[in-house]
Design an enzyme around this catalytic site. Structure first.
Site, mmCIF file in Angstrom:
data_model
loop_
_atom_site.group_PDB
_atom_site.id
_atom_site.type_symbol
_atom_site.label_atom_id
_atom_site.label_comp_id
_atom_site.label_asym_id
_atom_site.label_seq_id
_atom_site.Cartn_x
_atom_site.Cartn_y
_atom_site.Cartn_z
ATOM 1 N N TYR A 128 37.395 -5.460 -18.586
ATOM 2 C CA TYR A 128 37.736 -6.196 -19.803
ATOM 3 C C TYR A 128 37.304 -5.372 -21.008
ATOM 4 C CZ TYR A 128 37.611 -9.938 -23.337
ATOM 5 O OH TYR A 128 37.800 -10.705 -24.464
ATOM 6 N N ASP A 223 33.788 2.412 -22.152
ATOM 7 C CA ASP A 223 33.499 1.147 -22.811
ATOM 8 C C ASP A 223 32.083 0.755 -22.417
ATOM 9 O OD1 ASP A 223 33.143 -1.394 -23.690
ATOM 10 O OD2 ASP A 223 35.114 -2.125 -23.064
ATOM 11 N N LYS A 251 27.247 -5.553 -28.259
ATOM 12 C CA LYS A 251 26.178 -6.345 -27.638
ATOM 13 C C LYS A 251 24.764 -5.901 -28.040
ATOM 14 C CE LYS A 251 29.291 -7.883 -23.989
ATOM 15 N NZ LYS A 251 29.569 -9.289 -23.865
HETATM 16 N N1 PMP Z 1 34.150 -4.508 -23.640
HETATM 17 C C1 PMP Z 1 33.339 -4.978 -22.686
HETATM 18 C C2 PMP Z 1 32.962 -4.102 -21.535
HETATM 19 C C3 PMP Z 1 32.856 -6.284 -22.754
HETATM 20 O O1 PMP Z 1 32.060 -6.754 -21.793
HETATM 21 C C4 PMP Z 1 33.232 -7.100 -23.863
HETATM 22 C C5 PMP Z 1 32.754 -8.526 -24.007
HETATM 23 N N2 PMP Z 1 32.253 -9.153 -22.905
HETATM 24 C C6 PMP Z 1 34.072 -6.554 -24.822
HETATM 25 C C7 PMP Z 1 34.506 -5.257 -24.699
HETATM 26 C C8 PMP Z 1 34.504 -7.357 -26.011
HETATM 27 O O2 PMP Z 1 33.433 -7.578 -26.851
HETATM 28 P P1 PMP Z 1 33.431 -8.815 -27.887
HETATM 29 O O3 PMP Z 1 33.378 -10.063 -27.080
HETATM 30 O O4 PMP Z 1 32.211 -8.565 -28.719
HETATM 31 O O5 PMP Z 1 34.676 -8.703 -28.682
#
Ligand code: PMP
Length: 416
Positions: A128, A223, A251
């Site tokens: 994701y 990511d 995060k």
């Molecule tokens: N990339 C990864 C690997 C994630 O785990 C997440 C959110 N869980 C995101 C992108 C998206 O981040 P956000 O919810 O802050 O938009």
């Protein structure tokens, strides 16, 4: 509010029932509006590596807020956080702050396409990368939980250049790179997958990706929104020794406030406006309150012994979970990377999205509710990772393992 929530997975749709409404957090604990207390392994889905309301973070945030919350102009705290990230992650030669992980991944792919002049990119099933249109393809996490292969409202024209491969499948990589040579701008990957439950990269998988990207002049994007400052104090790059061209962060670097960042090779990042032509902007990006929270969090993490403590507690916890499942006769796959951990109700090791989806969701539901009733808050979906904080101590771990021993017995009995 659709489903009564501000983000889908919070609604308990995958496990049934209604979520508690959380009034406050204290260290490793959540306290709901009825006064119930839970040991928290969600930690806002990753950011809160120091637990809730850590005094250093609260202090830094209040001090920053007293001096003004946002200026729309450079401020010392964003410069300081950029410096700390660059020192910790030397491959991040230049970076841009944004307000979420979604913004970071969306922007980094725009940049990769601009830099290479190529249209396509490759992602992995069950990874994701936020909810930008072109990334909402076989995206794991909330999408996996809701069983949406994709989302209505995303026109096909937007995803025609999104290619998807199974995670950990080297043969598929070779096929795709060969077939679409010259067309692929970037590969984006969660170096440790945390949005289909926790799935570790197979031995050599990230190395193979790096060498294929080199061979075909494709940019490698990690990511690290979830894994940065989580799987290792310096992220997955330090853990696996594979260096990407670009990274997305989020995060932990925001310490619980809305922060993301993207960065990497200076020659690529110099293409971002105003140095270059690739447009990307944000009213509240780099605001001092969010930067202060991130800085305070990273400084605490860098104190001597803090990381070792996290690792030790994590190991104690996953060992205890595995033992408790074995004692109850429940087949369980448990894994941990740094302060992230996860488990699947499955007899087989889980290497990709298909394996994850084949795990026993019914058993997860039973386990989840038994744990919640015993005061342990796990993510309400089998396709989320779990997180540990420095605030989780012996008391919390023992309470969790005691709850787990009973919950696994309940799982075994509900099956029979
Ligand atoms: N990339 C990864 C690997 C994630 O785990 C997440 C959110 N869980 C995101 C992108 C998206 O981040 P956000 O919810 O802050 O938009």
């Amino acid at each position: 509010m659709p489903g009564g929530v501000s983000s889908p997975v919070r609604a308990f749709q995958a496990v049934g029932g209604d979520p508690p409404v959380i009034e406050r957090g204290e260290g490793a604990w959540l306290i709901d509006v009825d006064g119930n207390r839970y040991v928290d392994y969600v930690l806002s889905y990753g950011p809160l590596i120091l637990g809730h309301a850590h005094p250093s973070v609260v202090g830094a945030v209040s001090a920053a807020a007293r001096r003004g919350t946002s200026f729309g102009a450079p401020n010392p705290l964003e410069i300081e956080l950029a410096r700390v990230i660059r020192e910790t992650m030397p491959h991040v030669e230049k970076l841009r702050f944004v307000n979420s992980g979604t913004e970071a991944t969306m922007s980094v792919l725009r940049l990769a396409r601009a830099f290479t002049g190529r249209p396509r990119f490759l992602k992995f099933q069950g990874n994701y990368h936020g909810h930008a249109d072109h990334l909402l393809v076989q995206a794991g996490s909330g999408v996996a939980t809701l069983g949406l292969p994709d989302s209505p409202g995303v026109p096909q024209q937007v995803t025609v250049n999104t290619m998807v491969a199974p995670y950990n499948d080297k043969a598929a990589l070779h096929r795709i790179f060969g077939e679409f040579r010259g067309d692929i701008a970037a590969v984006i990957v969660e170096p440790v997958a945390g949005n289909m439950g926790l799935v570790e990269p197979a031995a050599g998988f990230l190395q193979e990706l790096r060498s294929l990207c080199d061979k075909y002049k494709v940019l490698l994007v990690f990511d690290e929104v979830m894994t940065g400052f989580r799987v290792h104090p310096r992220g997955a790059v330090a853990l696996y020794g594979v260096v990407p061209d670009l990274v997305a962060l989020g995060k932990v670097i925001g310490g619980g406030l809305p922060v993301g960042a993207y960065g990497g090779r200076a020659d690529i990042m110099s293409r971002v406006a105003p140095e270059g032509p690739v447009y990307q902007a944000g009213t509240l990006s780099g605001n001092p309150v969010a930067m202060a929270a991130g800085l305070a969090t990273i400084f605490e993490l860098q104190e001597a012994g803090v990381w070792e403590g996290l690792e030790a507690r994590g190991e104690q916890l996953v060992r205890g979970l595995a033992e408790a499942a074995r004692a109850a006769g429940v087949p369980l796959q448990v894994s941990r990377v740094g302060s992230m951990f996860g488990f699947f109700f499955s007899e087989q090791p889980v290497r990709d999205y298909r394996d994850a989806k084949a795990s026993n969701v019914e058993q997860f539901r039973t386990f989840f509710h038994a744990m919640l009733n015993a005061g342990v808050y796990l993510a309400p979906s089998p396709f989320e990772a779990a997180f540990l904080s420095t605030a989780h101590g012996e008391e919390e771990i023992q309470l969790t393992l005691e709850a787990a021993r009973r919950a696994f017995v309940e799982v075994a009995e509900s099956d029979g």
